[in-house]
Design an enzyme around this catalytic site. Structure first.
Site, PDB file in Angstrom:
ATOM      1  CG  ASP A 107      -1.944  -0.994   1.241  1.00 31.30           C
ATOM      2  OD1 ASP A 107      -2.115  -1.762   0.280  1.00 31.30           O
ATOM      3  OD2 ASP A 107      -2.374  -1.450   2.331  1.00 31.30           O
TER       4      ASP A 107
HETATM    5  N1  URA Z   1      -1.409  -6.048   3.802  1.00 27.47           N
HETATM    6  C1  URA Z   1      -1.583  -4.623   3.731  1.00 27.47           C
HETATM    7  O1  URA Z   1      -2.945  -4.302   4.437  1.00 27.47           O
HETATM    8  N2  URA Z   1      -0.963  -3.486   3.144  1.00 27.47           N
HETATM    9  C2  URA Z   1      -0.173  -3.827   2.680  1.00 27.47           C
HETATM   10  O2  URA Z   1       0.741  -3.040   2.060  1.00 27.47           O
HETATM   11  C3  URA Z   1       0.560  -5.174   2.596  1.00 27.47           C
HETATM   12  C4  URA Z   1      -0.176  -6.077   3.214  1.00 27.47           C
END
Ligand code: URA
Length: 240
Positions: A107
């Site tokens: 993310d």
């Molecule tokens: N899980 C999440 O919620 N975000 C990420 O970036 C990776 C795994």
């Protein structure tokens, strides 16, 4: 038998531009091979292990690119970004020309270990849901972590888009508001949604390892490095 390629082809394969442009780079005295100024773009060379210097910058030859990158916050793992700059903007042009792609995504606000490659088979092997490769996340939570929450994460959490529960393979408390959690799947916002499902909230998220490959201590945020055969073997061995 060594595989011989023309210098022009080698430069092209590494992402230095069209074959014509690569040839012109050599004619313009802008390319050295292992420190020796190159004169002939058609010279045949064994590329394995060579270091090119192109316009003053050293570049190791790698037939395929396998990259470890320390992703900073506020970058998106996409070419078509929506609100933040792209992680690709932090990579040198030859890697972009070679069309390296993220091996899975983090993310925008997640930091840490991201792999990139131009080897489609490698990306597929590392991301296919059929292969379970453990990814360790260091999670800072908004609320204090309880044993009940840890037990719930280990016992399986049902997320709203799939009745099949997802599990933490390992979940260790490392602080009042910190967990190290290993998951093997890669569902959308999985860690954040798992923490929300047990009644907590992710305040910060950092990926520290993928399989048996951990973020190198000296790889600073925004920096990248090549992965070498021994590390790739370790990664391959991590696929269950
Ligand atoms: N899980 C999440 O919620 N975000 C990420 O970036 C990776 C795994």
């Amino acid at each position: 038998m060594a595989k011989l390629l023309t210098l022009e082809k080698i430069l092209f394969s590494q992402g230095f531009g069209t074959r014509r442009y690569c040839s012109d780079l050599v004619y313009a005295d802008l390319v050295s091979v292992n420190g020796v100024l190159a004169e002939d773009p058609d010279a045949k060379i064994d590329p394995e292990g060579i270091v090119l210097t192109v316009e003053g910058v050293d570049w190791e030859y790698h037939e395929k690119a396998y990259i470890a990158f320390n992703k900073p916050a506020n970058y998106e793992c996409s070419h078509k970004t929506r609100h933040h700059p792209s992680v690709y903007s932090l990579l040198p042009r030859p890697l972009i020309e070679r069309a390296v792609q993220c091996v899975g995504r983090l993310d925008q606000d997640t930091t840490g270990l991201l792999l990139l490659s131009d080897d489609g088979q490698f990306i597929h092997r590392m991301t296919t849901p059929k292969k379970n490769i453990g990814k360790v996340y260091v999670i800072t939570t908004a609320e204090n972590v309880t044993q009940k929450q840890i037990d719930h994460l280990l016992g399986g959490v049902v997320l709203d888009d799939d009745p099949a529960p997802c599990f933490a393979k390992v979940c260790t408390q490392i602080g009042e508001r910190q967990l190290a959690m290993t998951i093997v799947e890669g569902r959308y916002h999985q860690v954040k949604r798992m923490l929300a499902a047990v009644g907590n909230h992710v305040a910060a998220l950092h990926r520290s390892s993928i399989g048996s490959y951990s973020m190198p201590d000296d790889l600073k945020e925004g920096e990248w490095r090549w992965l070498y055969p021994a590390e790739l073997t370790l990664l391959a061995q991590s696929i269950e």
